[in-house]
Scaffold this active site. Structure first.
Site, PDB file in Angstrom:
ATOM      1  CB  SER A  54      -0.968  -0.041   1.195  1.00  0.00           C
ATOM      2  OG  SER A  54      -1.992   0.910   1.029  1.00  0.00           O
TER       3      SER A  54
ATOM      4  CD  GLU B  74      -2.880  -2.720  -3.651  1.00  0.00           C
ATOM      5  OE1 GLU B  74      -4.082  -2.796  -3.315  1.00  0.00           O
ATOM      6  OE2 GLU B  74      -2.086  -1.922  -3.128  1.00  0.00           O
TER       7      GLU B  74
ATOM      8  CG  HIS C  53      -5.765  -2.535   0.255  1.00  0.00           C
ATOM      9  ND1 HIS C  53      -4.893  -2.186  -0.753  1.00  0.00           N
ATOM     10  CD2 HIS C  53      -5.430  -1.777   1.326  1.00  0.00           C
ATOM     11  CE1 HIS C  53      -4.071  -1.246  -0.317  1.00  0.00           C
ATOM     12  NE2 HIS C  53      -4.366  -0.986   0.944  1.00  0.00           N
TER      13      HIS C  53
END
Length: 298
Positions: free
Chosen positions: A112, A202, A272
């Site tokens: 992330s 992502e 996630h």
């Protein structure tokens, strides 16, 4: 690019948990993850400022950078494990004159917002691991946690299977990333050389029009056109509101990625809100049919 990888971890090795981004909100999840690392045979110390808060950040830039430097430079630690994402890691790059380079390769684990640090390490010819942070680890399925332990101990990684959007084969260094975070590295000195790479993306909580905007910036930068291939993970919580017209997430991704003349493999289990399979940053990977194969140990 030649990447220097740390030596495999051994039972009893010690790591440092750092919070380079957002402040902690998931204490129970953190404690559960520390227990899992202990059960796997490793020791984890919490960095001095692990529970600091300054607005949405986990303390001041100075203190978060100090914790990062401690993990890199203290010979007791074999690596660093990030506590959570959020936002803030890129702010540490502003202290480039004081940016630490580990004297010996050490592991860095996160995803992330940690994309910034993972990619920065590859510019220093050091490998890193795109993998669950401490506050998401306990929610991972057992096979995902085992994949993390296997990776850090230098054991082979099973291929990941997905859906073929654009057929073909490709091989190159693997660059996993949160799309939003990676986009904000475009045009900065911290963007790695992505020529001939496999980009694995992502994201979370980005509506389709925002994903369109991000990928259009990649197209305009010319970076997508230099890739060998693209691997698409999970784009969670990205559906548009039901009361307004929109493309679907998949429609946007297909539109922006499918005309580049390179293979695109989608629906891979990383990102996630679900299984987040480990991906070593900078390792040589191959798209072959419906599989993403990683040549590991490197």
């Amino acid at each position: 690019m030649t990447v220097a990888w740390p030596a495999p971890l051994q039972p009893g090795d010690r790591l440092l948990a750092i919070a380079p981004s957002g402040c902690l909100r998931e204490l129970d999840a953190l404690q559960a993850a520390l227990e899992l690392w202990w059960q796997a045979g490793f020791s984890i110390d919490l960095a001095p400022h692990w529970r600091d808060q300054q607005g949405y950040l986990a303390g001041s830039d100075h203190d978060r950078l100090a914790d990062l430097k401690e993990g890199w430079l203290d010979p007791r630690y074999r690596g660093l494990v990030c506590i959570r994402g959020g936002w803030g890691a890129a702010r540490l790059l502003e202290a480039c004159d004081d940016w630490p380079t580990p004297p010996q390769p050490k592991w860095l684990v996160g995803f992330s917002d940690i994309t910034t640090l993972l990619w920065t390490l590859t510019r220093q010819q050091r490998g890193a691991i795109h993998a669950p942070v401490l506050t998401t680890l306990a929610a991972e399925p057992a096979r995902s946690r085992q994949r993390l332990w296997d990776c850090l101990q230098g054991k082979p990684l099973e291929p990941l299977t997905g859906s073929v959007w654009v057929p073909g084969s490709a091989q190159g260094p693997l660059y996993p990333a949160n799309l939003t975070v990676a986009t904000h590295l475009l045009g900065t000195p911290w963007l790695p050389d992505l020529r001939g790479a496999i980009l694995a993306i992502e994201d979370v909580s980005e509506q389709p029009y925002r994903l369109d905007r991000l990928l259009t910036q990649w197209r305009l930068s010319g970076q997508l056109q230099q890739l060998a291939g693209i691997a698409v993970g999970r784009f969670s919580q990205c559906d548009p509101p039901s009361d307004r017209p929109s493309f679907t997430v998949e429609a946007v991704l297909r539109d922006r990625l499918s005309d580049l003349g390179i293979p695109v493999l989608a629906d891979l289990p990383f990102g996630h809100d679900g299984e987040n399979a480990v991906l070593p940053v900078g390792a040589i990977a191959q798209i072959a049919g419906d599989q993403l194969q990683i040549h590991w140990p490197a």
